[in-house]
Scaffold this active site. Structure first.
Site, PDB file in Angstrom:
ATOM      1  N   HIS A  47       0.833  -1.213   0.000  1.00  0.00           N
ATOM      2  CA  HIS A  47       0.000   0.000   0.000  1.00  0.00           C
ATOM      3  C   HIS A  47       0.859   1.252   0.000  1.00  0.00           C
ATOM      4  O   HIS A  47       0.540   2.248  -0.637  1.00  0.00           O
ATOM      5  CB  HIS A  47      -0.939   0.004   1.204  1.00  0.00           C
ATOM      6  CG  HIS A  47      -0.224  -0.252   2.486  1.00  0.00           C
ATOM      7  ND1 HIS A  47       0.514   0.694   3.121  1.00  0.00           N
ATOM      8  CD2 HIS A  47      -0.101  -1.380   3.212  1.00  0.00           C
ATOM      9  CE1 HIS A  47       1.065   0.162   4.206  1.00  0.00           C
ATOM     10  NE2 HIS A  47       0.714  -1.094   4.280  1.00  0.00           N
ATOM     11  N   GLU A  82       1.333 -14.586 -18.928  1.00  0.00           N
ATOM     12  CA  GLU A  82       2.141 -14.381 -17.720  1.00  0.00           C
ATOM     13  C   GLU A  82       2.776 -15.680 -17.234  1.00  0.00           C
ATOM     14  O   GLU A  82       3.390 -15.711 -16.162  1.00  0.00           O
ATOM     15  CB  GLU A  82       1.280 -13.761 -16.614  1.00  0.00           C
ATOM     16  CG  GLU A  82      -0.034 -14.469 -16.370  1.00  0.00           C
ATOM     17  CD  GLU A  82      -0.962 -13.677 -15.470  1.00  0.00           C
ATOM     18  OE1 GLU A  82      -0.480 -12.787 -14.749  1.00  0.00           O
ATOM     19  OE2 GLU A  82      -2.176 -13.954 -15.490  1.00  0.00           O
ATOM     20  N   ASP A 103       4.343 -11.392 -13.236  1.00  0.00           N
ATOM     21  CA  ASP A 103       4.302 -12.843 -13.069  1.00  0.00           C
ATOM     22  C   ASP A 103       5.161 -13.559 -14.099  1.00  0.00           C
ATOM     23  O   ASP A 103       5.747 -14.603 -13.805  1.00  0.00           O
ATOM     24  CB  ASP A 103       2.858 -13.351 -13.150  1.00  0.00           C
ATOM     25  CG  ASP A 103       2.184 -13.382 -11.785  1.00  0.00           C
ATOM     26  OD1 ASP A 103       2.903 -13.429 -10.780  1.00  0.00           O
ATOM     27  OD2 ASP A 103       0.946 -13.354 -11.733  1.00  0.00           O
ATOM     28  N   CYS A 159       1.027  -4.765 -19.408  1.00  0.00           N
ATOM     29  CA  CYS A 159       0.345  -4.095 -18.301  1.00  0.00           C
ATOM     30  C   CYS A 159       1.075  -4.273 -16.974  1.00  0.00           C
ATOM     31  O   CYS A 159       0.584  -3.862 -15.931  1.00  0.00           O
ATOM     32  CB  CYS A 159      -1.097  -4.590 -18.166  1.00  0.00           C
ATOM     33  SG  CYS A 159      -1.247  -6.354 -17.824  1.00  0.00           S
TER      34      CYS A 159
END
Length: 585
Positions: free
Chosen positions: A200, A445, A469, A516
């Site tokens: 976060h 991925e 990933d 992405c």
């Protein structure tokens, strides 16, 4: 005190210079004692009163959120409110008080530790970091129970000609709600012991465009209150009590960066076109519909990744409490409407093998190789159909691209397409509108997917490379594991070969390919990706203008042959040298 340097994980670029302010956590070493039978209910009330106080704190923070605050802050505060309201926190702690006669602090810590252990087994790095949100809610409750809140310092005005004594927040960990408190107190950066690329702290630091370095291990112990600190966000290093000459060098570099940043602001309405006239699609990654205005403001031509997991994260209990079809539909519809006709790519639920959405299930021995993403969705077809119907219904309000994560096998693709068709038929039967020609794509991925692309280009409308990933699975490296993080290398020749293979195969088949993952927003790799043939980049909105500047200064006729030389290199030094030459073209 002698100067020293700490090394961590760079998560938000730039330079910050200021005085250290140590944010003390609520004491984890709280008193442990048993309460008498006749005092149990009073102890329960003490906990429920603390919950009420924290709930009001969060409501006040949300209500007083500045108009220009990034949407991520509101999202995290809302998430903390949902966690606080979830029975899995307060009611379980109350049960522990009543059944074991623990004092409130001990009962709360017992439950928080139990939840933490469950989150540690989640495979997905982004979701695994959400454990910290539960810890932070627990910290806020402990601060109320123990009266150990840390007072915030008052910033003193600088004398004429002096540098303002701005704050660098140093903490073991820091919650988004605490970040908000520092917003009006001239803080310029964050340093935390914990955290990774998806923590976060990293997400909010990037959204605020504030330098941060996380994963410092023991920075909060080694750094003293009021120490001078330099954060080099690009390198992920922190210099404590720097020598005057070092301080002056970094101040000059900081001033130079600020001048460059002001220039970037002028590019918002400039089309992303290379010097040779090729248009490049720059898209935004978002977590919630409220992120859309920020994406538009940064000049995004659409959303390349809407992480739908975030809609599920407030439901950390039984599967029965998953968001309903209507709740999901409304969130997707809001995002589509907010993007004003620009495409929104929604990734279906991507959760890890311990299935935090259903904690009664058994955990996998190896979550990274277990029941996650599309594997989990195919094992829960009713849940998956609910999400598919919600996404399809939202497609009636604007262009949506449906993105499926972690596909590897032909039968997974076929089963997914069959369920999408089933969801469409259910909506037809219910006479609900949707886009029957919705674009369906696959995330590449897993190395197996990149090596069997004919299976994908035959069945899918587009591809999106999840580099986070892809690198992790190719190199067998968990990038948030500090002990092996140095092995996480996007320029490893195997990774580069898989990227080129995917991009070139998509181009030959005539279907769009996007990136992405984190690589899309890394300006050091923009020219390499362009040279490899990439024409769609999706990233956090805060990174978009810097990438656009690289694109505007690029000439594909020069980059494409140079990128081929990168692919022909196998030694790390040779690859680094070849990539470095791209910046000179």
């Amino acid at each position: 005190m002698a100067s020293f340097t700490l090394h961590g994980i760079p998560v938000s670029r730039g330079i910050a210079i200021g005085r250290a302010h140590l944010l003390k956590p609520a004491a984890r070493d709280v008193k442990h004692y048993l309460v008498a039978e006749e005092k149990v209910e009073a102890e329960v009330r003490r906990l429920t009163d603390a919950v009420a106080v924290v709930n009001e704190e969060l409501r006040t923070l949300r209500r007083e959120l500045p108009a220009d605050a990034p949407s991520e802050l509101a999202a995290f505060i809302d998430l903390h409110g949902l966690i606080l309201a979830d029975p899995i926190i307060s009611e379980e702690a109350q049960r522990i008080i009543r059944s074991r006669h623990y004092n409130a602090e001990w009962a709360l810590l017992t439950q928080i530790d139990e939840l933490s252990a469950q989150f540690d087994e989640i495979d997905d790095a982004y979701l695994r970091e959400r454990k910290n949100d539960i810890l932070q809610v627990g910290e806020r409750l402990l601060k109320v129970l123990t009266g150990s809140a840390t007072p915030l310092p008052v910033s003193e005005p600088a004398a004429p000609g002096d540098y303002a004594p701005q704050m660098v927040v140093v903490a073991h960990d820091i919650s988004p709600a605490d970040m908000l408190q520092f917003r009006d107190r001239a803080f310029v950066g964050f340093v935390t012991d914990l955290g990774g690329q998806n923590s976060h702290t990293a997400i909010v630091a990037r959204s605020l465009d504030i330098p941060a370095a996380v994963g410092m291990s023991n920075a909060s112990v080694l750094i003293a209150e009021d120490d001078w600190i330099i954060i080099d966000g690009d390198a992920g290093i922190v210099i404590v009590d720097p020598a005057p000459v070092v301080l002056e060098q970094y101040r000059d570099a900081q001033a130079r960066l600020l001048r460059e940043r002001k220039k970037l602001g002028k590019l918002k309405k400039t089309p992303a076109v290379t010097r040779d006239g090729t248009f490049i699609h720059l898209l935004a990654n978002i977590e919630l519909p409220e992120d859309c205005p920020g994406a538009l403001d940064a000049g995004a031509v659409g959303v390349g990744l809407f992480r739908s997991e975030f809609l599920f994260m407030g439901h950390t209990g039984q599967a029965a409490r998953l968001p309903s079809e209507d709740e999901q539909f409304e969130s997707y519809r809001k995002a589509v409407v907010a993007m004003k006709g620009r495409p929104v790519t929604i990734r279906t639920l991507d959760v890890g093998a311990d299935k935090p959405l259903d904690r009664d299930e058994e955990t996998a021995l190896n979550p990274a190789l277990g029941l996650r993403a599309i594997r989990y969705c195919l094992s829960e077809p009713q849940m998956f159909l609910t999400q598919l119907r919600a996404i399809l219904r939202a497609s009636a309000y604007g262009p949506i691209h449906l993105l499926i994560p972690m596909l590897a096998h032909a039968f997974e693709i076929d089963q997914t397409l069959a369920l999408i068709e089933q969801a469409k038929q259910q909506l037809r039967d219910a006479k609900k509108k949707f886009d029957d020609d919705i674009k369906i794509g696959a995330m590449i991925e897993i190395p197996a997917a990149a090596l069997t692309l004919p299976l994908f280009v035959k069945r899918m409308d587009f591809l999106s490379i999840g580099t986070n990933d892809l690198i992790q699975y190719t190199l067998a490296v968990d990038r948030v594991d500090h002990e092996v993080a140095h092995l996480y290398n996007p320029l490893h020749p195997a990774v580069l070969q898989l990227l080129w293979l995917t991009i070139s195969t998509g181009a030959k088949a005539g279907i769009p390919v996007a990136v992405c993952g984190e690589l899309a927003g890394d300006t050091r790799l923009t020219r390499l990706l362009l040279g490899l043939g990439l024409r769609e980049f999706s990233m956090h909105p805060a990174q978009l203008l810097a990438v656009k500047q690289e694109i505007l200064n690029s000439d594909l006729t020069l980059l494409e042959p140079a990128a081929k030389k990168v692919l022909k290199a196998w030694e790390p030094a040779a690859i680094a040298e070849a990539v470095g030459r791209l910046s000179l073209l």
